[in-house]
Motif scaffolding. Structure first.
Motif: not given
Lengths: 302, 287, 512
Positions: C344, C378, C389-391, C402-403, C405, C425
């Motif tokens: 993370k 998602l 969890y995404q940044t 897209c972040r 994930t 993802v």
């Protein structure tokens, strides 16, 4: 200082060298341009431990060095001064006097620098002498022979003893990574030094090749990050030796920024042990400000 | 003195190292060239196919995991046992109309073919594997591994030799298999299972079914746990069906037909190759 | 990570509170400013993209038979880049006819040595135009310039170099066999590595003496059309390489054309199956490079920081639009918490944005439809009860972004664990023993690539042997090289591309 449980240093944290090199190479691809570049150059300048560690060092040389640290480039008086000067113990008093009234620190190598091949009592005496002379910071060397023999407790105890001898002075522990050879040894030595009380960990004496390298620095930064996550204590980092070009200095700053974060991007937590780097940074700063490529003879060689 | 009454053989199937009858409990007649009944063969169904595939899957890890040397020894052992039963197979071939001389040649060629492939097990990696000089600091090599379960559709001619010519390369590569024996003359293949059974071939590595192709080929080639099909029947419909069914799980489909199975061109590592997967492994090189 | 550290920075740390290090107030203030990277956009000013592209057939630009054109956009801005021809079956017929003629009249009459020299020329000219190709690739497909510049384009050139050298050495590739070309190859490539996939297809085909009709993906046709210009500049005989643009129907026309001898396809398993079915019984040869759901197995003795970096490369390289992406993380329970925290933290340093900025790590999702597909997954993940969890950090206003994930709390039965998402993802599962890891790794119809991290060599070999996948990256991930064969087990494909094995799909072997 909080009480820490000393980890088992005989346990080796595995490190894959190629992976480390790839990470460094990826970080080196960060493009630092324009305002970002100028700021980074000044930041790097403010992080330099301007160093002379030669058998022929004299008071005159030290005074010149200190002047350069105070005013790196007279035409630009707004530039930050360097972080510290780094000298042998016998030169500390001279430096201290020359830097009076500035924020520039006086750092001294000690503990039978650069080999460290002396009895602990001598190393402690060496350290105490430097501190008494007025050193704000002590750069000690670890006993690499003992380390490579696997005598990790010896290393730990020695560092702890020197730390105690430092009193209020900050302790930088030189691992001499060029002699430790593997990144796993670098990591282990970093962990021992931090647990034993190092305020900074430092790559090299500058007397052994290779000196500072970016893969070694990245591994040490990762050790610092893990130590922080475990203990909440911030330890500083000092790559030393072999860093001559502004471009490299910026690459080091990227390593710090993306491994430890912005909190470490101050002279309190990051230093460059270097001498010729200062002028290259200055040349690049002037180039950024004027747009004109610079020549070495326009910058004082102190 | 009365003539001794001959004991007739009941031909069964070979699944998972056992000799069950077909789940259908049905048989079909196998005749000689003059139309006289020789024996009844099991008329296997899709459920037998299912059982055979389960057995082949269960034995795959073990067979693949054996050393190449050991697999070579086992294939060699099959040849040894077959050598000892030469007269049995010569007779079986003769009963279906093969001339004595040809029957002997077929059995001997089958034995020699096994010997040929037994020597390949520990060489295919060296012929089809590579060390790849990649430009980065990595050690990189590619080695062949078996595709998995191969369904073999055997032809009617040279029923013993063709079956062995198809089976041996598949086994050699480390695959396990389900064989649909010749519809017209399945008996030598079914009897051959007894040789396999006596030869240290682990149960399930080779499974042999008999029956009507139009009742078996579809379920074998459409089975989701079968990785490859080796078809030796020169029939447009079977070719198309096999390939269409192959597409539902990306099977490796290879058609291999022969004019004359005695020909030594049927001894080649390039027949092993279609049921090999190349695995490329990378690892950093550093201290 | 930076901001978080600032918040949690202890005030009574060993070094005391930060002190100003400069006597000059202004400078000091400036330096304590947060040091951020300035935008570093690669200039696209000198890039020439035509307004309208036609098919490249027989060495010249040919208008599409029906006169219809499609549009390609920049997915980072949603701005139109160019129009390109929509190929019909008539267009394909024309291209195949020309390719056949070139095969019979010019290409097959050349010696391997001379053929090789043409391919070397192509390699060199890709290098000469590297910068332009990289910028166009990033504009058309949304991938970061760092990747198109450092990975896609150099590797494409390297592939041509590698196979150029094989052209006159085929006798050494297949012991006991003579290798003859197949004829006309129909090649259909995807949008995730447009130029690189073109190289993977065209280089071995030409080296072995075949001619080609290639269709690039409809969202990323531009570098293939630029490559057509390179073929012209290189003086490649007319008709040896033909580029027909269009969407699925154009691809189907190539697949079903009776005079095509071989189909090479890279794309989804779904389409791969349709292709395999539609050429059943035709005798056409084919190779398929299809989907994947690569496992990343992290053992507790792994070099953890390099493993984290490996995971980043495995799933966030090219926005996760990678068939061999490592999208299923399997981590040994003892280190899962530590690893996920490190992961993370590392994810927070990823820079998402303008694909043309040299500092961008994560560019734009290739197309609106792919973006929507990822968004749907998602939702599915959340509905299945997984924790997402995404940044943090902002995304550009326009374009499809897209972040990065992560999904934790997933199980093997979840759709997000089973199905290929083709986006940034990652699902995270834990395991306790090597056997459990292997079991989970193999519990998928796919078998393209997998990753293992451990410090123990013997464990790498054991696990590596047991996992059914065509590529095994041990203590590294997403590495490619023209000498290294690539391709899938099971439903991930059939045949290999790259290396000596990459020659097989393009030759007929007969006993010497």
């Amino acid at each position: 200082m909080s009480v820490q449980i000393q980890p088992d240093f005989s346990y080796t944290i595995p490190i894959d060298t190629v992976g480390v090199e790839e990470r460094v190479s990826r970080l080196n691809k960060r493009s630092i341009k324009k305002e970002s570049k100028l700021l980074a150059l000044k930041l790097a300048l403010s992080m330099i431990d301007h160093t002379t560690l030669e058998g022929k060092d004299s008071e005159g040389k030290i005074i010149q060095l200190c002047n350069k640290a105070r005013i790196p480039y007279a035409p630009l008086p707004d530039l930050p001064p360097l972080a510290a000067v780094c000298v042998y113990p016998t030169m500390v008093a001279t430096a201290k006097k020359a830097l009076l009234g500035t924020s520039i620190k006086t750092a001294s190598v000690a503990t039978a620098f650069p080999s460290g091949m002396a009895h602990l009592s001598i190393k402690l005496a060496d350290t105490k002498f430097a501190v008494e002379q007025g050193a704000d910071e002590i750069d000690m060397v670890i006993s690499r022979g003992e380390f490579l023999k696997g005598n990790y407790n010896f290393i730990y105890d020695e560092i702890a003893a020197v730390k105690e001898a430092c009193g209020r002075a900050h302790l930088k522990v030189i691992l001499e990574t060029g002699e430790l050879e593997t990144l796993e040894n670098v990591r282990k030595a970093s962990d021992i030094a931090m647990h034993a009380g190092a305020d900074f960990i430092k790559t090299s004496t500058g007397k052994v090749s290779p000196a500072a390298t970016q893969p070694v620095t990245l591994v040490m930064l990762e050790a610092i990050r893990d130590f922080y996550n475990e203990t909440g204590q911030m330890v500083g980092m000092k790559p030393a030796g072999g860093i001559r070009k502004a471009k490299e200095a910026l690459q080091y700053l990227v390593l710090v920024k993306e491994t430890l974060g912005d909190a470490w991007l101050t002279p309190d937590y990051f230093r460059f042990g270097a001498s010729s780097l200062t002028n290259d940074l200055l040349m690049q700063i002037v180039k950024q400000l004027t747009g004109v490529y610079q020549g070495i003879h326009y910058f004082s060689n102190d | 003195m009365t003539d001794r009454i001959e004991v007739l053989k009941t031909y069964k199937t070979y699944i998972g190292g056992k000799f069950p009858r077909s789940e259908s409990e049905r048989t079909y007649p196998v005749s000689d060239s003059k139309g006289n009944l020789i024996a009844n063969a099991c008329r296997c169904t899709r459920k037998d196919v299912r059982e055979a595939v389960v057995a082949a899957r269960a034995s795959f890890d073990g067979w693949q995991g054996r050393s190449a040397y050991n697999r070579g020894q086992i294939i060699y052992r099959i040849a040894e046992i077959l050598e000892g039963r030469k007269s049995q197979f010569t007779e079986e071939l003769e009963r279906t109309g093969t001339k004595t001389k040809n029957a002997v040649t077929e059995v001997e060629s089958a034995i020699d073919r096994l010997i040929y492939y037994s020597g390949w097990t520990d060489k295919i990696s060296q012929v089809f594997g590579t060390i790849n000089p990649v430009a980065s600091s990595h050690f990189n090599f590619s080695v062949p591994e078996p595709s998995g379960i191969v369904g073999i559709i055997a032809p009617d001619d040279s029923p013993l030799l063709s079956t062995i010519s198809l089976l041996a390369p598949v086994l050699c590569g480390g695959n396990t298999c389900v064989i649909i024996a010749s519809e017209k003359n399945p008996l030598p293949a079914v009897s051959f299972s007894e040789v396999l059974h006596a030869s240290d071939v682990p149960g399930g590595v080779v499974n042999i079914l008999s029956g009507y192709r139009n009742e078996l080929v579809d379920s074998l080639t459409s089975h989701m746990d079968v990785n490859g099909i080796l078809n030796a029947v020169n029939d447009e419909n079977i070719v198309k069906l096999t390939e269409e069914n192959g597409s539902i799980n990306i099977k490796r489909v290879y058609h291999y037909t022969a004019e004359n199975w005695l020909d030594e061109i049927h001894e080649s590592p390039y027949i092993i190759h279609p049921f090999l997967e190349i695995k490329t492994t990378w690892h950093p090189v550093s201290s | 990570m930076a901001d978080k550290l600032k918040e949690t920075m202890p005030s009574n740390d060993v070094n005391g509170t930060p002190k100003p290090s400069s006597p000059n107030a202004d400078t000091a203030e400036q330096i304590t400013m947060l040091w951020e990277y300035s935008p570093a956009p690669e200039s696209s000013e000198h890039i020439s993209i035509s307004d309208k592209y036609h098919h490249f057939i027989g060495g010249e630009w040919v208008h599409p038979e029906k006169g219809r054109y499609m549009t390609t956009i920049n997915p980072a801005t949603e701005n139109k880049l160019a129009e390109f021809a929509e190929g019909t079956s008539e267009d394909v017929k024309r291209a195949v006819k020309v390719a056949r003629k070139a095969y019979e009249k010019s290409w097959s009459n050349l010696s391997g040595k001379e053929r090789g020299k043409y391919i070397f020329r192509l390699a060199r000219m890709i290098q000469e135009k590297a910068r332009e190709l990289a910028i166009i690739e990033s504009m058309d497909g949304g991938k970061p310039i760092r990747e198109s510049r450092d990975v896609d384009v150099p590797l494409a050139a390297a592939h041509f170099f590698y196979y150029a050298g094989w052209a006159d050495k085929l006798g050494y590739a297949f012991p006991g066999r003579k290798a003859d070309p197949l004829g006309v190859c129909g090649q259909i490539i995807p949008w995730n590595f447009p130029l690189l996939m073109l190289a993977w297809k065209i280089a071995p085909a030409l080296a072995t003496g075949n001619t080609v009709v290639l269709k690039p993906a409809e969202t990323t046709p531009l570098t293939a059309l630029k490559f057509a210009e390179i073929c012209m500049d290189a003086g490649l005989p007319d008709g040896v390489v033909n580029i027909v643009t269009g969407a699925g129907q154009t691809g189907a026309a190539i697949v079903n054309h009776p005079d095509v001898d071989k189909i090479a396809f890279t794309g989804s398993t779904e389409i791969g199956k349709i292709i395999q079915k539609s050429i059943a019984g035709t005798g056409k040869k084919f190779t398929l490079e299809l989907g994947g759901k690569g496992p990343l197995i992290i053992f507790e003795d792994a070099p953890i920081d390099q493993a984290v970096e490996g995971i980043i490369n495995a799933i966030f390289f090219n926005q996760g639009h990678v068939c061999c992406a490592g999208s299923r993380l399997l981590v040994q329970e003892g280190i899962s918490e530590k690893l996920i925290k490190k992961l993370k933290d590392r994810m927070e340093t990823l820079i998402i944005g303008d694909p043309l900025d040299k500092n961008t790590d994560i560019g734009a999702i290739n197309s609106r439809s792919q973006y929507e597909r990822i968004m749907k997954y998602l939702e599915t993940g959340k509905n299945e009860g997984a924790e997402m969890y995404q940044t943090s950090g902002s995304l550009p206003e326009n374009g499809y972004f897209c972040r990065p994930t992560l999904f934790t709390g997933v199980s093997q039965s979840n759709r997000i664990v089973q199905e290929e998402i083709f986006g940034p993802v990652l699902t995270i599962q834990t395991f306790r023993t090597p056997d459990e890891a292997i079991e989970k790794a193999n519990n998928t119809p796919y078998g393209l690539a997998s990753g293992i991290w451990t410090d123990k060599g013997s464990k790498i070999f054991k696990t590596g042997q047991k996992i059914r996948s065509g590529v095994m990256w041990a203590n590294t991930y997403n590495k490619f090289d023209p000498t290294a064969p690539f391709g899938g087990y099971k439903e991930s494909g059939l045949g290999r591309e790259g290396g000596l094995h990459g020659l097989y799909p393009y030759v007929n072997l007969t006993p010497v």
